[in-house]
Design an enzyme around this catalytic site. Sequence first.
Site, PDB file in Angstrom:
ATOM      1  N   ASP A 106       1.006  -1.115  -0.079  1.00 45.29           N
ATOM      2  CA  ASP A 106      -0.207   0.075  -0.127  1.00 45.29           C
ATOM      3  C   ASP A 106       0.950   1.407  -0.058  1.00 45.29           C
ATOM      4  O   ASP A 106       1.643   1.330  -0.972  1.00 45.29           O
ATOM      5  CB  ASP A 106      -0.897  -0.080   0.977  1.00 45.29           C
ATOM      6  CG  ASP A 106      -2.029   0.995   1.218  1.00 45.29           C
ATOM      7  OD1 ASP A 106      -2.810   1.147   0.445  1.00 45.29           O
ATOM      8  OD2 ASP A 106      -1.827   1.936   1.992  1.00 45.29           O
ATOM      9  N   TYR A 213      -1.671  11.369   2.050  1.00 47.39           N
ATOM     10  CA  TYR A 213      -2.562  12.036   0.897  1.00 47.39           C
ATOM     11  C   TYR A 213      -2.368  13.267   0.468  1.00 47.39           C
ATOM     12  O   TYR A 213      -2.362  13.565  -0.611  1.00 47.39           O
ATOM     13  CB  TYR A 213      -3.879  11.332   1.295  1.00 47.39           C
ATOM     14  CG  TYR A 213      -3.915   9.562   1.254  1.00 47.39           C
ATOM     15  CD1 TYR A 213      -4.020   8.749   0.295  1.00 47.39           C
ATOM     16  CD2 TYR A 213      -3.873   9.161   2.778  1.00 47.39           C
ATOM     17  CE1 TYR A 213      -4.137   7.649   0.349  1.00 47.39           C
ATOM     18  CE2 TYR A 213      -3.719   7.698   2.654  1.00 47.39           C
ATOM     19  CZ  TYR A 213      -3.954   7.043   1.535  1.00 47.39           C
ATOM     20  OH  TYR A 213      -4.230   5.589   1.569  1.00 47.39           O
ATOM     21  N   HIS A 271      -7.068  -6.470  -0.768  1.00 47.60           N
ATOM     22  CA  HIS A 271      -5.900  -5.295  -0.662  1.00 47.60           C
ATOM     23  C   HIS A 271      -4.998  -5.857   0.572  1.00 47.60           C
ATOM     24  O   HIS A 271      -3.658  -5.632   0.488  1.00 47.60           O
ATOM     25  CB  HIS A 271      -6.381  -4.051  -0.250  1.00 47.60           C
ATOM     26  CG  HIS A 271      -5.562  -3.141  -0.393  1.00 47.60           C
ATOM     27  ND1 HIS A 271      -4.972  -2.430  -1.506  1.00 47.60           N
ATOM     28  CD2 HIS A 271      -4.914  -2.218   0.751  1.00 47.60           C
ATOM     29  CE1 HIS A 271      -4.142  -1.592  -1.160  1.00 47.60           C
ATOM     30  NE2 HIS A 271      -4.193  -1.396   0.192  1.00 47.60           N
TER      31      HIS A 271
END
Length: 290
Positions: A106, A213, A271
């Site tokens: 990730d 982010y 994921h």
Amino acid sequence: MILDESKLSHRFTERSGVRLHYVEAGEGPLVVLLHGFPELWYSWRHQIPALVEAGYRVIAPDMRGYNLSDKPRGVGAYAIDELTADVAALIEASGAERAAAVVGHDWGGGVAWTFAMRYPALLERLVILNCPHPQKLLAGFRTARQLRKSWYMFFFQLPRVPELIAQRSGYALLREALKNDPQRPGALSDDDLARYVASWSQPGALTATINYYRAMFRPGSLRGLSKPTRVDVPVLVIWGEHDRYLGAELAAPDPELVPNARVARIPDASHGVLYDRPERVNQLLLEFLR
């Protein structure tokens, strides 16, 4: 394999005033494990004992902003240049000339991809778990399908609101996102989730981790990633195909940019492939490192 935490050493190193916590175990060639959002070093609990038993020395940090590592203020502290320089500092602190492998999942995968571009002399191999090459991710953002999957990345650009929502009801949103992700029943126990909650509860942790982010979408950041440097080291991409956040079409990097890449797809994994199908991940990882 079961992690025996009594065999782990908890250490700290400092770079530019930021103290980074990591766990270390084993002896032999160095393998660096980089976790994703919203996790911590403990996400590698299945891989650490397997690597140590196979004769590797492992360091698994809490990346800056997470768990026991420092949480510098400001979005700029989480720019990709800072994150990759932290990895270089960890390798230097280990006393190794280079890592036999850097492994990232990730967000840790995003850092690992960029680290391989910017510090090629510091690693021999690269392993990526469910994280596209930066160029592939940017291409994905031009499709409606991936934009729907990536909605949260844009939501995280709001100030304060994401933190307030994530904190509600004892971090219910984050807990459910993790618990509902794996395909394998029992992949995350209540005790596992308690470790994550303790990490999120550290002062400043939520803002710091969401700032990854925010930094990603700062002016110039995406432009810089749109012209990536070629990665010549051998690369293994492990991809759980039940990924609710990233389309499976993003798994394979451009062969002109990553000529020595192999993609291993795991159809019944999510994921969070590293704890959803740990035995298969460990098998692929160790075969690649031999």
